[in-house]
Design a protein around this motif. Structure first.
Motif, mmCIF file in Angstrom:
data_model
loop_
_atom_site.group_PDB
_atom_site.id
_atom_site.type_symbol
_atom_site.label_atom_id
_atom_site.label_comp_id
_atom_site.label_asym_id
_atom_site.label_seq_id
_atom_site.Cartn_x
_atom_site.Cartn_y
_atom_site.Cartn_z
ATOM 1 N N LYS A 1 28.608 49.933 85.421
ATOM 2 C CA LYS A 1 27.807 48.758 85.048
ATOM 3 C C LYS A 1 27.831 47.670 86.120
ATOM 4 O O LYS A 1 27.039 46.742 86.050
ATOM 5 C CB LYS A 1 28.310 48.175 83.733
ATOM 6 N N GLY A 2 28.760 47.763 87.060
ATOM 7 C CA GLY A 2 28.808 46.779 88.130
ATOM 8 C C GLY A 2 29.990 45.845 88.096
ATOM 9 O O GLY A 2 29.993 44.822 88.803
ATOM 10 N N ALA A 3 31.018 46.162 87.298
ATOM 11 C CA ALA A 3 32.213 45.309 87.275
ATOM 12 C C ALA A 3 32.834 45.244 88.661
ATOM 13 O O ALA A 3 32.899 46.238 89.380
ATOM 14 C CB ALA A 3 33.221 45.856 86.273
ATOM 15 N N GLN A 4 33.307 44.058 89.023
ATOM 16 C CA GLN A 4 33.990 43.863 90.308
ATOM 17 C C GLN A 4 35.487 43.696 90.137
ATOM 18 O O GLN A 4 36.225 43.581 91.119
ATOM 19 C CB GLN A 4 33.400 42.645 91.023
ATOM 20 N N VAL A 5 35.937 43.653 88.899
ATOM 21 C CA VAL A 5 37.349 43.658 88.561
ATOM 22 C C VAL A 5 37.442 44.298 87.181
ATOM 23 O O VAL A 5 36.504 44.214 86.386
ATOM 24 C CB VAL A 5 37.945 42.227 88.560
ATOM 25 N N ILE A 6 38.558 44.972 86.911
ATOM 26 C CA ILE A 6 38.773 45.560 85.596
ATOM 27 C C ILE A 6 39.800 44.708 84.862
ATOM 28 O O ILE A 6 40.873 44.427 85.379
ATOM 29 C CB ILE A 6 39.275 47.018 85.702
ATOM 30 N N LYS A 7 39.455 44.280 83.645
ATOM 31 C CA LYS A 7 40.354 43.450 82.836
ATOM 32 C C LYS A 7 40.882 44.287 81.674
ATOM 33 O O LYS A 7 40.109 44.949 80.970
ATOM 34 C CB LYS A 7 39.596 42.232 82.302
ATOM 35 N N LYS B 1 37.337 57.183 80.832
ATOM 36 C CA LYS B 1 35.902 56.998 80.590
ATOM 37 C C LYS B 1 35.520 55.524 80.561
ATOM 38 O O LYS B 1 34.505 55.119 81.153
ATOM 39 C CB LYS B 1 35.512 57.662 79.272
ATOM 40 N N ALA B 2 36.335 54.697 79.883
ATOM 41 C CA ALA B 2 36.016 53.275 79.758
ATOM 42 C C ALA B 2 36.011 52.590 81.120
ATOM 43 O O ALA B 2 35.143 51.749 81.409
ATOM 44 C CB ALA B 2 37.016 52.597 78.829
ATOM 45 N N THR B 3 36.966 52.932 81.972
ATOM 46 C CA THR B 3 37.029 52.332 83.303
ATOM 47 C C THR B 3 35.813 52.730 84.121
ATOM 48 O O THR B 3 35.191 51.898 84.790
ATOM 49 C CB THR B 3 38.315 52.761 84.030
ATOM 50 N N ARG B 4 35.461 54.001 84.052
ATOM 51 C CA ARG B 4 34.272 54.462 84.774
ATOM 52 C C ARG B 4 33.014 53.775 84.265
ATOM 53 O O ARG B 4 32.109 53.456 85.049
ATOM 54 C CB ARG B 4 34.147 55.979 84.645
ATOM 55 N N GLU B 5 32.938 53.529 82.961
ATOM 56 C CA GLU B 5 31.772 52.839 82.398
ATOM 57 C C GLU B 5 31.618 51.446 83.000
ATOM 58 O O GLU B 5 30.511 51.051 83.401
ATOM 59 C CB GLU B 5 31.908 52.719 80.877
ATOM 60 N N GLN B 6 32.709 50.694 83.036
ATOM 61 C CA GLN B 6 32.623 49.330 83.570
ATOM 62 C C GLN B 6 32.283 49.338 85.060
ATOM 63 O O GLN B 6 31.525 48.481 85.534
ATOM 64 C CB GLN B 6 33.918 48.566 83.315
ATOM 65 N N ASP C 1 40.882 53.651 92.985
ATOM 66 C CA ASP C 1 40.091 54.658 93.717
ATOM 67 C C ASP C 1 38.731 54.108 94.112
ATOM 68 O O ASP C 1 38.162 54.497 95.141
ATOM 69 C CB ASP C 1 39.911 55.920 92.866
ATOM 70 N N PHE C 2 38.198 53.197 93.298
ATOM 71 C CA PHE C 2 36.886 52.600 93.570
ATOM 72 C C PHE C 2 37.007 51.239 94.263
ATOM 73 O O PHE C 2 36.017 50.519 94.394
ATOM 74 C CB PHE C 2 36.092 52.459 92.270
ATOM 75 N N GLY C 3 38.200 50.881 94.697
ATOM 76 C CA GLY C 3 38.385 49.642 95.442
ATOM 77 C C GLY C 3 38.400 48.390 94.598
ATOM 78 O O GLY C 3 38.214 47.284 95.127
#
Length: 391
Positions: A168-174, A160-165, A209-211
């Motif tokens: 919101k428009g995140a271009q990288v996940i930290k 859920k947290a990854t999908r939230e970011q 999955d979202f690139g």
């Protein structure tokens, strides 16, 4: 706009090969052709660089735009209103272009402020470098840097947290895979693994999955191992890397962003909070040794500064490069960490003076391969072929 830049000394391509006498044809924001002036069109606007050195626009892979680089940025942040934090982030963002830094990756900000700044640059509301932003970091409840964390516990929450970011428009996940040196006076250790392998695995699967790529704050060995096994794209910091972990990174094509300068500042600058200085002093030599031992291994190493952290100003990219050079003494290989290596790590056509790459570059007075401090002698900066700074 098409244009040709002549009379320039180039640091060409991935290996920063020195070339004199060629001209650069910029077309639609991209480097269209590099070659002798006689082979390029004569009916296009032409500018002489007067013998300056053309260097790829620098890339800082680890910044925090909303932090102020003071002795205690968390303390500053706690005193500011939300609106003031936004204004500070914008102000810091606008410092980068005039120093030849055309791309930054922001990997942690309160309330996703960096996402808004990145979108404002993209919409040309404000001037600034290309910003690849994570917004909030994904952290276990009570984990590292809680002030800008999206807390999660268990694989379902990680999903859920990854999908939230992403939404919101995140271009990288930290992610915070371990504790850290600075940020909390108590309750964490650099050696503690925080997010579990199972949580990290879900985060990586969703992001990929979202690139999107995943950057992992990972200092202690257990957290680094969890991150590698889960499939992150970059290890941030990586103090306790060893031969086994490095070979795993090589096999999985995982890059390393060591951020050396910030830990030197934490360890030795006067006035740093005591708890952070004590932890930094315990690990800074381990960090240097890892960098020295593995710099020439078959992994991509990228330049990140942690700009905004204690005593790390916006920008501090030359200080980071000089710190690297003191350890490994290879100017061109070190400069690649902020140019061609960094572009590869991001998976973008940036970081090189080469055909088909974005026309992000700067013109400096003297050759930075002779002395990396020459990167501070910026005369002009171009972003996507447009002149955005001139001394």
């Amino acid at each position: 706009m098409d244009q040709i830049i002549t009379d320039v000394n180039l640091l060409y391509g991935e290996e920063l090969i020195e070339k004199s006498g060629d001209a650069v044809w910029v077309k639609n924001g991209v480097i269209h052709k590099v070659g002798p002036k006689s082979e390029l069109p004569t009916d296009l606007p032409t500018t002489s660089a007067s013998g300056l050195y053309m260097v790829p626009g620098l890339i800082d892979l680890h910044v925090h735009l909303m932090w102020d680089g003071s002795l205690n940025p968390v303390e500053t942040q706690e005193k500011e209103s939300y609106e003031q934090m936004i204004i500070r982030a914008v102000s810091n963002c606008q410092k980068y272009l005039r120093h030849g830094i055309t791309t930054v990756r922001d990997v942690g900000s309160v309330n996703d402020i960096s996402l808004q700044v990145a979108q404002s640059v993209n919409r040309e509301i404000i001037e600034g470098p290309n910003i690849i932003a994570s917004g909030k970091t994904l952290t276990m409840t009570g984990g590292h840097d809680p002030f800008w964390a999206r807390f999660l516990d268990g694989p379902t929450e990680a999903l859920k947290a990854t999908r939230e970011q992403i939404y919101k428009g995140a271009q990288v996940i930290k992610v915070s895979a371990t504790g850290g040196v600075y940020g909390r006076a108590e309750g964490e250790s650099v050696l503690n693994a925080e997010l579990t392998y199972e949580e990290l695995k879900v985060i990586c699967e969703v992001a990929h999955d979202f690139g999107l790529k995943v950057a992992s704050h990972a200092i202690g060995r257990d957290g680094i191992l969890n991150s590698i096994r889960a499939g992150v794209d970059t290890i941030e910091h990586g103090h306790f890397l060893d031969e086994e972990l490095i070979h795993m990174m090589e096999d999985s094509n995982i890059a390393w962003v060591p951020t050396l300068y910030t830990y030197q500042q934490n360890a030795y600058a006067n006035g740093i909070p005591d708890y952070a200085q004590e932890k930094a002093k315990e690990i800074v030599r381990i960090h240097e040794d890892a960098f020295r031992n593995y710099f020439n291994n078959d992994i991509l190493i990228g330049c990140g500064t942690d700009a905004g952290a204690p005593c790390v100003e916006h920008p501090s990219i030359v200080e980071e490069l000089v710190m690297m050079q003191k350890i490994v003494s290879e100017n061109s290989e070190v400069l690649k960490t902020a140019t061609s290596n960094a572009g590869k790590i991001l998976g973008k056509m940036i970081g090189q003076i080469k055909e088909d790459y974005e026309a992000d570059f700067m013109l400096v007075k003297e050759n930075p391969l002779d002395n990396l401090n020459n990167l501070k002698k910026v005369e002009q900066v171009y972003k996507k072929g447009e002149l955005v700074f001139k001394l």
